[in-house]
Write a protein that holds these residues in place. Sequence first.
Motif, PDB file in Angstrom:
ATOM      1  N   VAL A  45       0.835  -1.205   0.000  1.00  0.00           N
ATOM      2  CA  VAL A  45       0.000   0.000   0.000  1.00  0.00           C
ATOM      3  C   VAL A  45       0.868   1.252   0.000  1.00  0.00           C
ATOM      4  O   VAL A  45       0.596   2.212  -0.723  1.00  0.00           O
ATOM      5  N   THR A  46       1.931   1.257   0.774  1.00  0.00           N
ATOM      6  CA  THR A  46       2.842   2.399   0.813  1.00  0.00           C
ATOM      7  C   THR A  46       3.515   2.602  -0.531  1.00  0.00           C
ATOM      8  O   THR A  46       3.645   3.737  -1.016  1.00  0.00           O
ATOM      9  N   GLY A  47       3.939   1.522  -1.164  1.00  0.00           N
ATOM     10  CA  GLY A  47       4.555   1.619  -2.491  1.00  0.00           C
ATOM     11  C   GLY A  47       3.591   2.161  -3.533  1.00  0.00           C
ATOM     12  O   GLY A  47       3.966   3.002  -4.371  1.00  0.00           O
ATOM     13  N   LEU A  48       2.354   1.688  -3.499  1.00  0.00           N
ATOM     14  CA  LEU A  48       1.356   2.193  -4.444  1.00  0.00           C
ATOM     15  C   LEU A  48       1.065   3.677  -4.209  1.00  0.00           C
ATOM     16  O   LEU A  48       0.946   4.449  -5.170  1.00  0.00           O
ATOM     17  N   LYS A  52       1.717   6.672  -6.927  1.00  0.00           N
ATOM     18  CA  LYS A  52       0.656   7.600  -7.331  1.00  0.00           C
ATOM     19  C   LYS A  52       1.070   9.046  -7.052  1.00  0.00           C
ATOM     20  O   LYS A  52       0.813   9.947  -7.853  1.00  0.00           O
ATOM     21  N   ALA A  53       1.704   9.297  -5.910  1.00  0.00           N
ATOM     22  CA  ALA A  53       2.138  10.652  -5.572  1.00  0.00           C
ATOM     23  C   ALA A  53       3.206  11.137  -6.552  1.00  0.00           C
ATOM     24  O   ALA A  53       3.180  12.296  -6.982  1.00  0.00           O
ATOM     25  N   ASN A  54       4.141  10.253  -6.911  1.00  0.00           N
ATOM     26  CA  ASN A  54       5.174  10.644  -7.881  1.00  0.00           C
ATOM     27  C   ASN A  54       4.559  10.940  -9.244  1.00  0.00           C
ATOM     28  O   ASN A  54       4.947  11.915  -9.905  1.00  0.00           O
ATOM     29  N   ASP A  55       3.607  10.121  -9.671  1.00  0.00           N
ATOM     30  CA  ASP A  55       2.943  10.367 -10.953  1.00  0.00           C
ATOM     31  C   ASP A  55       2.183  11.691 -10.924  1.00  0.00           C
ATOM     32  O   ASP A  55       2.169  12.442 -11.897  1.00  0.00           O
ATOM     33  N   TRP A  56       1.568  11.985  -9.783  1.00  0.00           N
ATOM     34  CA  TRP A  56       0.811  13.224  -9.650  1.00  0.00           C
ATOM     35  C   TRP A  56       1.740  14.439  -9.715  1.00  0.00           C
ATOM     36  O   TRP A  56       1.447  15.435 -10.360  1.00  0.00           O
ATOM     37  N   MET A  57       2.903  14.338  -9.048  1.00  0.00           N
ATOM     38  CA  MET A  57       3.856  15.449  -9.058  1.00  0.00           C
ATOM     39  C   MET A  57       4.474  15.643 -10.444  1.00  0.00           C
ATOM     40  O   MET A  57       4.751  16.769 -10.859  1.00  0.00           O
ATOM     41  N   THR A  64      10.059  21.236 -10.623  1.00  0.00           N
ATOM     42  CA  THR A  64      11.425  20.764 -10.365  1.00  0.00           C
ATOM     43  C   THR A  64      11.492  20.320  -8.913  1.00  0.00           C
ATOM     44  O   THR A  64      10.889  20.930  -8.017  1.00  0.00           O
ATOM     45  N   ASN A  65      12.251  19.277  -8.663  1.00  0.00           N
ATOM     46  CA  ASN A  65      12.405  18.771  -7.291  1.00  0.00           C
ATOM     47  C   ASN A  65      13.250  19.741  -6.481  1.00  0.00           C
ATOM     48  O   ASN A  65      14.217  20.318  -7.008  1.00  0.00           O
TER      49      ASN A  65
END
Length: 67
Positions: A45-48, A52-57, A64-65
Amino acid sequence: MSLISYLHVVMTTRLAELRRDGERGDSPVPTAVIIFGLVFVATIVTGLALGKANDWMKAIPNHTNPK
């Protein structure tokens, strides 16, 4: 005195009920297996959520990070 007699009967009855169910708490699945399963599911669940958060960002234009 009747209150003490009542409490004595109640406690004696409850203890007899608890003794009758001697198999309580015995599980066919050891606790370690249950904990391992919970940790495994939490990791997935944490990995998913991280994915999702990385895809959203990444969907934000001109993002830029921080350094």
